[in-house]
Design an enzyme around this catalytic site. Structure first.
Site, PDB file in Angstrom:
ATOM      1  N   LYS A   1       0.701 -10.396   8.014  1.00 44.18           N
ATOM      2  CA  LYS A   1       0.762  -9.135   8.650  1.00 44.18           C
ATOM      3  C   LYS A   1      -0.554  -8.355   9.168  1.00 44.18           C
ATOM      4  O   LYS A   1      -1.367  -8.348   8.626  1.00 44.18           O
ATOM      5  CB  LYS A   1       1.188  -8.253   7.291  1.00 44.18           C
ATOM      6  CG  LYS A   1       1.404  -6.667   7.660  1.00 44.18           C
ATOM      7  CD  LYS A   1       1.527  -5.888   6.431  1.00 44.18           C
ATOM      8  CE  LYS A   1       1.591  -4.297   6.718  1.00 44.18           C
ATOM      9  NZ  LYS A   1       1.625  -3.541   5.729  1.00 44.18           N
TER      10      LYS A   1
ATOM     11  N   TYR B   1     -13.166  -4.738  -0.866  1.00 47.68           N
ATOM     12  CA  TYR B   1     -14.340  -4.073  -1.476  1.00 47.68           C
ATOM     13  C   TYR B   1     -15.426  -5.356  -1.640  1.00 47.68           C
ATOM     14  O   TYR B   1     -16.392  -5.238  -1.647  1.00 47.68           O
ATOM     15  CB  TYR B   1     -14.157  -3.400  -2.906  1.00 47.68           C
ATOM     16  CG  TYR B   1     -15.344  -2.990  -3.590  1.00 47.68           C
ATOM     17  CD1 TYR B   1     -15.891  -1.602  -2.838  1.00 47.68           C
ATOM     18  CD2 TYR B   1     -16.142  -3.741  -4.623  1.00 47.68           C
ATOM     19  CE1 TYR B   1     -17.076  -1.007  -3.527  1.00 47.68           C
ATOM     20  CE2 TYR B   1     -17.160  -2.904  -4.756  1.00 47.68           C
ATOM     21  CZ  TYR B   1     -17.600  -1.609  -4.491  1.00 47.68           C
ATOM     22  OH  TYR B   1     -18.949  -1.066  -5.002  1.00 47.68           O
TER      23      TYR B   1
ATOM     24  N   ARG C   1      -8.738  -0.726   5.587  1.00 45.75           N
ATOM     25  CA  ARG C   1      -8.912  -0.527   3.983  1.00 45.75           C
ATOM     26  C   ARG C   1      -9.398  -1.532   3.264  1.00 45.75           C
ATOM     27  O   ARG C   1     -10.096  -1.220   2.167  1.00 45.75           O
ATOM     28  CB  ARG C   1      -7.248  -0.673   3.634  1.00 45.75           C
ATOM     29  CG  ARG C   1      -6.321   0.685   4.069  1.00 45.75           C
ATOM     30  CD  ARG C   1      -5.144   0.528   3.322  1.00 45.75           C
ATOM     31  NE  ARG C   1      -4.203   1.567   3.604  1.00 45.75           N
ATOM     32  CZ  ARG C   1      -4.286   2.803   2.901  1.00 45.75           C
ATOM     33  NH1 ARG C   1      -4.972   3.065   1.776  1.00 45.75           N
ATOM     34  NH2 ARG C   1      -3.315   3.796   3.250  1.00 45.75           N
TER      35      ARG C   1
ATOM     36  N   THR D   1       0.945  -1.160   0.159  1.00 48.40           N
ATOM     37  CA  THR D   1      -0.108  -0.051  -0.015  1.00 48.40           C
ATOM     38  C   THR D   1       0.837   1.296   0.051  1.00 48.40           C
ATOM     39  O   THR D   1       0.607   2.069  -0.672  1.00 48.40           O
ATOM     40  CB  THR D   1      -0.893   0.188   1.295  1.00 48.40           C
ATOM     41  OG1 THR D   1      -1.666  -1.128   1.409  1.00 48.40           O
ATOM     42  CG2 THR D   1      -1.816   1.180   1.254  1.00 48.40           C
TER      43      THR D   1
ATOM     44  N   ILE E   1       6.125  -4.835   9.520  1.00 49.36           N
ATOM     45  CA  ILE E   1       6.209  -4.317   8.045  1.00 49.36           C
ATOM     46  C   ILE E   1       5.870  -2.902   8.301  1.00 49.36           C
ATOM     47  O   ILE E   1       4.682  -2.502   8.406  1.00 49.36           O
ATOM     48  CB  ILE E   1       5.513  -5.025   7.038  1.00 49.36           C
ATOM     49  CG1 ILE E   1       5.862  -6.527   6.922  1.00 49.36           C
ATOM     50  CG2 ILE E   1       5.358  -4.204   5.806  1.00 49.36           C
ATOM     51  CD1 ILE E   1       4.863  -7.305   5.824  1.00 49.36           C
TER      52      ILE E   1
ATOM     53  N   TYR F   1      -2.157 -10.463   4.296  1.00 54.38           N
ATOM     54  CA  TYR F   1      -2.155  -9.117   5.224  1.00 54.38           C
ATOM     55  C   TYR F   1      -3.653  -8.854   5.334  1.00 54.38           C
ATOM     56  O   TYR F   1      -4.422  -8.821   4.737  1.00 54.38           O
ATOM     57  CB  TYR F   1      -1.662  -8.110   4.057  1.00 54.38           C
ATOM     58  CG  TYR F   1      -1.862  -6.695   4.452  1.00 54.38           C
ATOM     59  CD1 TYR F   1      -1.715  -6.391   5.764  1.00 54.38           C
ATOM     60  CD2 TYR F   1      -1.418  -5.761   3.197  1.00 54.38           C
ATOM     61  CE1 TYR F   1      -1.687  -4.825   5.866  1.00 54.38           C
ATOM     62  CE2 TYR F   1      -1.466  -4.410   3.663  1.00 54.38           C
ATOM     63  CZ  TYR F   1      -1.574  -4.047   5.169  1.00 54.38           C
ATOM     64  OH  TYR F   1      -1.490  -2.732   5.183  1.00 54.38           O
TER      65      TYR F   1
END
Length: 292
Positions: A162, A107, A138, A44, A204, A133
């Protein structure tokens, strides 16, 4: 474990709308000189959402080539389209990245069985080490600890996660259900030390774009049992961590690197540069932290 310690989620420098390879290589080299444990291109923070597939492959290849095996490269390769995620993961493997960082589909809001099926399909097509992840802020979907445990059992390529929920109870359950041999990395700079304290393996990091040595020293101090030093570094990094999220990531990180003279602050729409008054606040934090 291969993916242990401080990994930088690299920004992608741009120049006149294209990837600035020279600056990107210089940024990677500086990260290694500063002692970073590993690098993550095309996450990202690297504005992967606005990279074309050709650029995505280019950025991973540049990173692997510049690193030359000195630290592990965990290449961002996720998508909300499983077919596209397979293609991006194949890019990562062909470029000889050490592993792929695969975000949960955003989404679409898949169910927990859908998440398992997504990662299983990628593994069936491209077998390499995967770090999944989980960032519900998000993606609007939360990869639950029980699902992570099922993934570990059903998809051997999934060797770690992550975790960017910021929820230490959830992170603790992942470790409880998956065991200490499962790599758990903090996905939030704010929670690195707490994650290490409950059995995590590293981070990360966004802030390590501007302070790689400091983040690496925090992780190293914890591994060596120097809790007091790890705590000091945790609190020293805290203002920087807040500053890196004063606006949407990676706007502050790129702006900070520009103020440091390391690259242009050029972003891709829909991200735009900071207003002058916000940049001034960021600059003040960097000065107080000894970065500028």
């Amino acid at each position: 474990m291969q993916f242990t310690g401080a990994f930088t989620a690299l920004v992608t420098p741009f120049k006149n709308g294209t990837v600035d390879e020279e600056t990107y290589r210089a940024h990677i080299e500086w990260q290694i000189e500063q002692g970073i444990d590993g690098l993550v291109p095309c996450g990202t923070t690297g504005e992967s959402a606005t990279l074309s597939h050709a650029e995505h492959a280019q950025v991973i290849k540049i990173c692997v080539d510049q690193v030359k095996g000195r630290v592990p490269v965990l290449a961002g390769a996720g998508s909300n389209n499983t077919t596209e995620a397979i293609e991006l993961t194949r890019f990562a493997k062909d470029a000889k990245a050490d592993g792929a960082l695969l975000i949960t589909p955003y989404y679409n809001k898949p169910t927990q069985p859908g998440l398992i099926a997504h990662f299983a399909a990628i593994a069936k097509a491209v077998s390499m080490p995967f770090i999944v992840y989980n960032v519900p802020g998000r993606t609007s979907v939360n990869l639950l600890p029980q699902t992570v445990a099922a993934l570990k059992k059903q998809v051997p390529e999934v060797i770690g996660i992550k975790e960017a929920t910021g929820n230490l109870c959830q992170i603790s359950e992942v470790i409880e259900y998956c065991g200490r041999d499962f790599t758990v990395l903090s996905g939030d700079d704010f929670t690195v030390l707490p994650t290490l304290a409950i059995g995590g393996h590293g981070v990360i990091s966004v802030v390590s774009n501007v302070a790689p040595a400091m983040m690496r020293k925090l992780c190293k101090a914890w591994r060596k049992g120097d809790i007091a030093k790890a705590q000091r570094l945790h609190y020293k990094l805290a203002p920087l961590n807040r500053a890196m999220f004063i606006e949407t990531n990676p706007i502050p990180a790129k702006t900070a690197l520009s103020l440091m003279g390391r690259m242009s602050s050029e972003l891709r729409l829909p991200l735009v540069n900071m207003a002058p008054e916000v940049e001034a606040r960021l600059s003040e934090v960097l000065k107080k932290s000894g970065i500028l």
